[in-house]
Design an enzyme around this catalytic site. Structure first.
Site, PDB file in Angstrom:
ATOM      1  N   PRO A  39       7.059  30.157  -9.571  1.00 16.29           N
ATOM      2  CA  PRO A  39       7.176  29.770 -10.843  1.00 16.29           C
ATOM      3  C   PRO A  39       7.067  30.732 -11.931  1.00 16.29           C
ATOM      4  CG  PRO A  39       5.034  29.105  -9.788  1.00 16.29           C
ATOM      5  CD  PRO A  39       5.873  29.670  -8.739  1.00 16.29           C
ATOM      6  N   ASN A  40       7.892  30.358 -13.053  1.00 12.86           N
ATOM      7  CA  ASN A  40       7.847  31.315 -14.095  1.00 12.86           C
ATOM      8  C   ASN A  40       8.630  32.708 -14.152  1.00 12.86           C
ATOM      9  OD1 ASN A  40       6.456  29.362 -15.648  1.00 12.86           O
ATOM     10  ND2 ASN A  40       4.583  30.060 -14.728  1.00 12.86           N
ATOM     11  N   ARG A  42       8.753  36.687 -20.904  1.00 14.42           N
ATOM     12  CA  ARG A  42       7.466  36.404 -20.608  1.00 14.42           C
ATOM     13  C   ARG A  42       6.396  37.605 -20.352  1.00 14.42           C
ATOM     14  NH1 ARG A  42       5.050  34.788 -14.867  1.00 14.42           N
ATOM     15  NH2 ARG A  42       2.924  33.798 -15.664  1.00 14.42           N
ATOM     16  N   TYR A  84       4.441  41.898 -17.479  1.00 16.98           N
ATOM     17  CA  TYR A  84       5.722  42.114 -16.332  1.00 16.98           C
ATOM     18  C   TYR A  84       6.668  42.984 -16.735  1.00 16.98           C
ATOM     19  CZ  TYR A  84       2.764  37.887 -15.027  1.00 16.98           C
ATOM     20  OH  TYR A  84       1.710  37.233 -14.530  1.00 16.98           O
ATOM     21  N   ASN A 138       7.543  36.257  -3.599  1.00 10.29           N
ATOM     22  CA  ASN A 138       6.579  36.311  -5.186  1.00 10.29           C
ATOM     23  C   ASN A 138       6.407  34.949  -5.455  1.00 10.29           C
ATOM     24  OD1 ASN A 138       5.495  36.679  -7.430  1.00 10.29           O
ATOM     25  ND2 ASN A 138       6.948  38.341  -8.202  1.00 10.29           N
ATOM     26  N   ALA A 147       1.728  32.119  -9.473  1.00 12.96           N
ATOM     27  CA  ALA A 147       0.636  31.367  -9.379  1.00 12.96           C
ATOM     28  C   ALA A 147       0.147  30.578  -8.193  1.00 12.96           C
ATOM     29  CB  ALA A 147       0.300  30.259 -10.821  1.00 12.96           C
ATOM     30  N   GLU A 156       4.138  39.396   0.672  1.00 13.45           N
ATOM     31  CA  GLU A 156       3.552  38.990  -0.284  1.00 13.45           C
ATOM     32  C   GLU A 156       4.101  40.046  -1.472  1.00 13.45           C
ATOM     33  OE1 GLU A 156      -0.336  37.989  -2.357  1.00 13.45           O
ATOM     34  OE2 GLU A 156      -0.348  37.833  -0.591  1.00 13.45           O
ATOM     35  N   HIS A 212       4.014  41.099  -5.850  1.00  6.72           N
ATOM     36  CA  HIS A 212       3.717  40.921  -7.177  1.00  6.72           C
ATOM     37  C   HIS A 212       4.206  42.161  -8.062  1.00  6.72           C
ATOM     38  CE1 HIS A 212       1.064  37.427  -6.017  1.00  6.72           C
ATOM     39  NE2 HIS A 212       0.452  38.232  -5.061  1.00  6.72           N
ATOM     40  N   ARG A 222      -6.550  42.138 -12.651  1.00  4.45           N
ATOM     41  CA  ARG A 222      -6.584  41.056 -13.555  1.00  4.45           C
ATOM     42  C   ARG A 222      -7.632  40.054 -13.336  1.00  4.45           C
ATOM     43  NH1 ARG A 222      -0.641  38.868 -13.566  1.00  4.45           N
ATOM     44  NH2 ARG A 222      -1.639  38.103 -15.318  1.00  4.45           N
TER      45      ARG A 222
END
Length: 145
Positions: free
Chosen positions: A10-11, A18, A23, A74, A77, A98, A100, A107
């Site tokens: 998502p996103n 964004r 990012y 990726n 969330a 995984e 990111h 964070r």
């Protein structure tokens, strides 16, 4: 020839606009081009998928079985919330990395928990768009051994 699925959650379709302070300004299309160039130079096949919907991501993971040698995920969330994605990865018995863009451990505390890490062969975090190339290199090496 290795075939790798690069799956974005998502996103990530909004990359480039964004939260560029987190990012960066690289778009998802830019990342796909970067990965495609790497794949061509390495003699690999890379397939890209993105969805904002958990069930669609699970369907892509299921479809990867028998089609790809590994998955780079990726999950955005969903990394921190989705037992269903974790179960899907475990079910297909394909190596997964995984990924990111940002360093999730630098964070918010809620980003420190990952369900995906429990079933992944490794984690790449914090290297921006270049993390995708690092993940591809790692997966290629992993599946060739």
């Amino acid at each position: 020839m290795s075939s790798i699925l690069v799956l974005n959650g998502p996103n990530l379709n909004l990359l480039g606009t964004r939260q560029p302070e987190v990012y960066g300004t690289t778009t998802l299309a830019d990342i796909e081009n970067l990965c495609a160039d790497w794949a061509q130079s390495e003699g690999c096949s890379v397939t890209f998928e993105q969805s904002n919907h958990e069930g669609v991501l699970i369907d892509h993971i299921h479809a990867a079985r028998g089609e790809h040698q590994g998955i780079i995920l990726n999950a955005g969330a969903y990394t921190h919330t989705s037992i269903a994605l974790m179960d899907a990865i475990a079910s297909v018995e394909l190596p997964a990395i995984e990924l990111h863009l940002s360093n999730v451990h630098a964070r918010e505390a809620f980003r420190h928990k990952s369900y995906i890490s429990k079933v992944a062969v490794g984690l790449i975090s914090g290297f921006g768009a270049h993390g995708y190339v690092l993940a591809l290199e790692a997966m290629k090496q992993h599946v060739s051994h």
